[in-house]
Design an enzyme around this catalytic site. Structure first.
Site, PDB file in Angstrom:
ATOM      1  N   CYS A 116      14.754  35.003 -12.721  1.00 42.01           N
ATOM      2  CA  CYS A 116      15.519  34.188 -13.687  1.00 42.01           C
ATOM      3  C   CYS A 116      16.565  35.192 -14.366  1.00 42.01           C
ATOM      4  O   CYS A 116      17.379  34.793 -14.920  1.00 42.01           O
ATOM      5  CB  CYS A 116      14.918  33.336 -14.756  1.00 42.01           C
ATOM      6  SG  CYS A 116      13.716  31.980 -13.890  1.00 42.01           S
ATOM      7  N   HIS A 256      18.853  32.027 -20.926  1.00 42.39           N
ATOM      8  CA  HIS A 256      18.590  31.166 -19.711  1.00 42.39           C
ATOM      9  C   HIS A 256      17.838  29.959 -20.190  1.00 42.39           C
ATOM     10  O   HIS A 256      16.983  29.826 -21.095  1.00 42.39           O
ATOM     11  CB  HIS A 256      17.650  32.246 -19.234  1.00 42.39           C
ATOM     12  CG  HIS A 256      16.709  31.821 -18.094  1.00 42.39           C
ATOM     13  ND1 HIS A 256      17.280  30.952 -16.954  1.00 42.39           N
ATOM     14  CD2 HIS A 256      15.309  31.421 -17.900  1.00 42.39           C
ATOM     15  CE1 HIS A 256      16.191  30.695 -16.131  1.00 42.39           C
ATOM     16  NE2 HIS A 256      15.150  31.051 -16.609  1.00 42.39           N
ATOM     17  N   ASN A 287      15.823  23.853 -15.067  1.00 43.26           N
ATOM     18  CA  ASN A 287      16.064  25.553 -14.820  1.00 43.26           C
ATOM     19  C   ASN A 287      16.491  25.735 -13.338  1.00 43.26           C
ATOM     20  O   ASN A 287      15.966  25.598 -12.358  1.00 43.26           O
ATOM     21  CB  ASN A 287      14.597  26.095 -14.875  1.00 43.26           C
ATOM     22  CG  ASN A 287      14.624  27.570 -14.660  1.00 43.26           C
ATOM     23  OD1 ASN A 287      15.414  28.232 -14.522  1.00 43.26           O
ATOM     24  ND2 ASN A 287      13.422  28.193 -15.087  1.00 43.26           N
TER      25      ASN A 287
HETATM   26  O1  UT7 Z   1      12.629  30.741 -15.886  1.00 42.83           O
HETATM   27  C1  UT7 Z   1      11.418  31.461 -16.225  1.00 42.83           C
HETATM   28  C2  UT7 Z   1      10.087  30.883 -15.906  1.00 42.83           C
HETATM   29  N1  UT7 Z   1       9.628  29.898 -16.486  1.00 42.83           N
HETATM   30  C3  UT7 Z   1       9.319  29.336 -17.646  1.00 42.83           C
HETATM   31  O2  UT7 Z   1       9.950  30.378 -18.476  1.00 42.83           O
HETATM   32  C4  UT7 Z   1       8.773  28.206 -18.038  1.00 42.83           C
HETATM   33  C5  UT7 Z   1       7.657  28.750 -19.200  1.00 42.83           C
HETATM   34  N2  UT7 Z   1       6.921  27.725 -19.212  1.00 42.83           N
HETATM   35  C6  UT7 Z   1       6.924  26.207 -19.777  1.00 42.83           C
HETATM   36  O3  UT7 Z   1       8.133  25.852 -20.022  1.00 42.83           O
HETATM   37  C7  UT7 Z   1       5.781  25.358 -20.149  1.00 42.83           C
HETATM   38  O4  UT7 Z   1       4.745  26.127 -20.168  1.00 42.83           O
HETATM   39  C8  UT7 Z   1       5.702  24.171 -19.204  1.00 42.83           C
HETATM   40  C9  UT7 Z   1       6.756  23.190 -19.171  1.00 42.83           C
HETATM   41  C10 UT7 Z   1       5.408  24.659 -17.775  1.00 42.83           C
HETATM   42  C11 UT7 Z   1       4.405  23.389 -19.741  1.00 42.83           C
HETATM   43  O5  UT7 Z   1       4.655  22.892 -21.031  1.00 42.83           O
HETATM   44  P1  UT7 Z   1       3.042  23.227 -21.870  1.00 42.83           P
HETATM   45  O6  UT7 Z   1       3.534  22.638 -23.216  1.00 42.83           O
HETATM   46  O7  UT7 Z   1       3.165  24.857 -22.027  1.00 42.83           O
HETATM   47  O8  UT7 Z   1       2.021  22.517 -21.351  1.00 42.83           O
HETATM   48  P2  UT7 Z   1       0.875  23.203 -20.813  1.00 42.83           P
HETATM   49  O9  UT7 Z   1       0.764  23.806 -19.534  1.00 42.83           O
HETATM   50  O10 UT7 Z   1      -0.229  23.908 -21.891  1.00 42.83           O
HETATM   51  O11 UT7 Z   1      -0.016  21.786 -20.817  1.00 42.83           O
HETATM   52  C12 UT7 Z   1      -0.296  20.698 -21.666  1.00 42.83           C
HETATM   53  C13 UT7 Z   1      -1.069  19.550 -20.929  1.00 42.83           C
HETATM   54  C14 UT7 Z   1      -2.018  19.891 -19.978  1.00 42.83           C
HETATM   55  O12 UT7 Z   1      -3.048  18.766 -20.046  1.00 42.83           O
HETATM   56  P3  UT7 Z   1      -4.279  19.072 -21.015  1.00 42.83           P
HETATM   57  O13 UT7 Z   1      -5.037  20.244 -20.129  1.00 42.83           O
HETATM   58  O14 UT7 Z   1      -4.059  19.340 -22.547  1.00 42.83           O
HETATM   59  O15 UT7 Z   1      -5.110  17.722 -20.759  1.00 42.83           O
HETATM   60  C15 UT7 Z   1      -1.406  19.732 -18.761  1.00 42.83           C
HETATM   61  O16 UT7 Z   1      -2.254  19.469 -17.871  1.00 42.83           O
HETATM   62  O17 UT7 Z   1      -0.104  18.923 -20.105  1.00 42.83           O
HETATM   63  C16 UT7 Z   1      -0.387  18.949 -19.009  1.00 42.83           C
HETATM   64  N3  UT7 Z   1       0.740  18.615 -18.246  1.00 42.83           N
HETATM   65  C17 UT7 Z   1       1.551  17.661 -17.960  1.00 42.83           C
HETATM   66  N4  UT7 Z   1       1.644  16.556 -18.054  1.00 42.83           N
HETATM   67  C18 UT7 Z   1       2.415  15.316 -17.876  1.00 42.83           C
HETATM   68  C19 UT7 Z   1       1.259  19.727 -17.357  1.00 42.83           C
HETATM   69  N5  UT7 Z   1       2.333  19.580 -16.766  1.00 42.83           N
HETATM   70  C20 UT7 Z   1       2.744  17.923 -16.971  1.00 42.83           C
HETATM   71  C21 UT7 Z   1       3.569  17.244 -16.614  1.00 42.83           C
HETATM   72  N6  UT7 Z   1       3.665  15.967 -17.030  1.00 42.83           N
HETATM   73  N7  UT7 Z   1       4.530  17.617 -15.887  1.00 42.83           N
END
Ligand code: UT7
Length: 332
Positions: A116, A256, A287
Site C-alpha cells: 500500500c 492511504h 482500499n
Molecule cells: O492497506 C494496509 C493494510 N490493511 C490495513 O490497514 C487494515 C488494517 N485493519 C483493519 O482495518 C481492521 O483490523 C479490520 C477492518 C480488518 C477489522 O476490524 P477490527 O475492528 O480490527 O475487527 P477485529 O479483527 O478486531 O474483529 C472484531 C470482531 C471479531 O469477532 P469477535 O472475535 O469479537 O467475536 C471478528 O470475528 O469482528 C468480527 N469480524 C467481522 N464481523 C462482521 C471480522 N470481520 C468481520 C466482518 N463482518 N467482515
C-alpha cells in the site's frame, strides 16, 4: 541558480463501473452493512469484472486521463513507474506494457512493489529523478486489481479491498513548489501479518498451495491496524516537526485509504481539528492499495490551490510506511 523541485502537474484516474456494495457482500460472507460501515467507513468498492482485463487495463486508462488533461504527447514521457501489488504477470514489467499501449515510445518503465506504500515510494522515486535533472516528465501510476487476490469467502479481507487506478505526472518546477520532504520507512516484521504466502520464490504455486488458499491475501487485521496508526501518525509528525509545520499550516491530509478509523487517528495525532482538511473517499472505493492516494488527488483536485500544503501518509505490507510533504503547483 534556483534549485529544481519536482511538482505534480496533472492527475488522472480510472475505476471500473461495477459497484460491489456492502449489501451484496452480506450474501457472500457473514457480515453486515452496519459492521463494515462503522469499522471501516466503506460502503462500496469497484470491481473489474472482465476476467480478460488486468491491472494494466486500469493503469492505461488512468495514464491516458493524465495525458488528456495535460494535453501531452505521450512521446514526451521519459519514465513510467507502475506502483502495484497486482502486476499483470510476474517477471514481465506491467509498466513496459503500459508505456507501449499509451504510445510512450521514448520512455522506460518498471514496476514498484511496496504494497500500500507503493505510490508514496513512487512519488519519492519520480521526484528524485526529476530533481536530478536527468528526466523531466515522469508518470507515476498506482493501479491494483485487488479482486484478483481476494478470497471472497474470507470476511476479514473481502470487505476491505477494491480495484482502481490513479496517476500523477511529475515535472520540474522553478518556483520551489512540489515535493519538499519525505520520511519513508520499512520493517520486515510485517511480513508475518499481511501477505500472500504462495506464488513467490519462497512457496512456488503447487496444487497444495492452491487447495490451502495460500494464493490469496491474508492479514492479521488487528495487528496491522495498530502498526498502521502508530507508524503513519509518527511519520506525519516527523515530517511536520522537521519542516516547522503546525496543524494550521497543513491544508490537506492525503492518506492511504485502508480504514477510516486509521485516517481519523492519524489526523487526531496531527491535531487537524478541521475535518474538511482530511480527505476521505474510502466509502466509494474501499482500499485499492496502490491506487488510493492518486484516487484521492483526482477526486479532490479542484479543491487544491497553487501553494497549498499537502501532507501524504501511507502504510502497507512489508511493513512499509511514510509521509511526504508537498506544495501543490497549480489551480485547476
Ligand atoms: O492497506 C494496509 C493494510 N490493511 C490495513 O490497514 C487494515 C488494517 N485493519 C483493519 O482495518 C481492521 O483490523 C479490520 C477492518 C480488518 C477489522 O476490524 P477490527 O475492528 O480490527 O475487527 P477485529 O479483527 O478486531 O474483529 C472484531 C470482531 C471479531 O469477532 P469477535 O472475535 O469479537 O467475536 C471478528 O470475528 O469482528 C468480527 N469480524 C467481522 N464481523 C462482521 C471480522 N470481520 C468481520 C466482518 N463482518 N467482515
Amino acid at each position: 541558480m534556483s534549485k529544481i523541485t519536482a511538482a505534480i502537474t496533472a492527475v488522472g484516474a480510472y475505476v471500473p463501473d461495477y459497484k460491489l456494495t456492502n449489501k451484496e457482500l452480506e450474501g457472500l460472507v457473514d457480515t453486515n452493512d452496519e459492521w463494515i460501515t462503522t469499522r471501516t467507513g466503506i460502503k462500496e468498492r469497484r470491481i473489474l469484472k472482465d476476467p480478460e482485463k488486468a491491472t494494466s487495463y486500469m493503469a492505461i486508462k488512468a495514464a491516458k486521463d493524465v495525458l488528456a488533461k495535460r494535453k501531452l504527447d505521450p512521446a514526451e514521457i521519459d519514465m513510467i513507474i507502475v506502483a502495484t501489488a497486482t502486476p499483470d504477470m510476474s517477471v514481465a514489467a506491467t509498466a513496459a506494457h503500459v508505456a507501449t499501449e499509451i504510445g510512450a515510445v521514448n520512455a522506460f518503465g518498471y514496476d514498484l512493489a511496496a504494497a500500500c506504500s507503493s505510490f508514496l515510494y513512487g512519488m519519492s522515486t519520480a521526484a528524485s529523478y526529476v530533481q536530478s535533472g536527468r528526466y523531466t516528465k515522469v508518470l507515476v501510476i498506482g493501479a491494483d486489481k485487488m479482486s484478483s487476490i481476494v478470497d471472497y469467502t474470507d470476511r476479514t479481507t473481502c470487505i476491505i479491498f477494491g480495484d482502481g487506478a490513479g496517476a500523477a505526472l511529475f515535472e520540474p518546477n522553478d518556483e520551489g513548489l512540489g515535493l519538499q520532504d519525505e520520511y519513508l520507512r520499512s520493517d520486515g516484521v510485517g511480513r508475518n501479518f499481511l501477505r500472500i504466502e504462495a506464488g513467490g520464490s519462497l512457496h512456488p504455486t503447487t496444487q497444495q498451495t492452491i487447495e490451502n488458499k495460500q494464493h490469496f491475501i491474508k492479514q492479521d487485521g488487528r495487528t496491522v491496524f495498530k502498526y498502521a496508526v502508530s507508524s503513519m501518525a509518527g511519520a506525519c509528525e516527523k515530517v511536520m516537526e522537521r519542516n516547522n509545520l503546525t496543524n494550521n499550516d497543513v491544508d490537506w491530509l492525503v492518506a492511504h485509504q485502508a480504514n477510516k478509523r486509521i485516517i481519523d487517528a492519524t489526523a487526531n495525532r496531527m491535531r487537524l481539528k478541521d475535518e474538511s482538511k482530511v480527505l476521505i473517499n474510502i466509502e466509494k472505493y474501499g482500499n485499492t492499495t496502490s491506487a488510493t492516494i492518486p484516487l484521492v488527488l483526482n477526486d479532490f483536485e479542484k479543491k487544491f490551490k497553487k501553494g497549498d500544503t499537502l501532507v501524504f501518509a501511507s502504510f502497507g505490507g512489508g511493513f512499509t510506511w511514510g509521509s511526504v510533504y508537498l506544495k501543490w503547483a497549480y489551480n485547476s
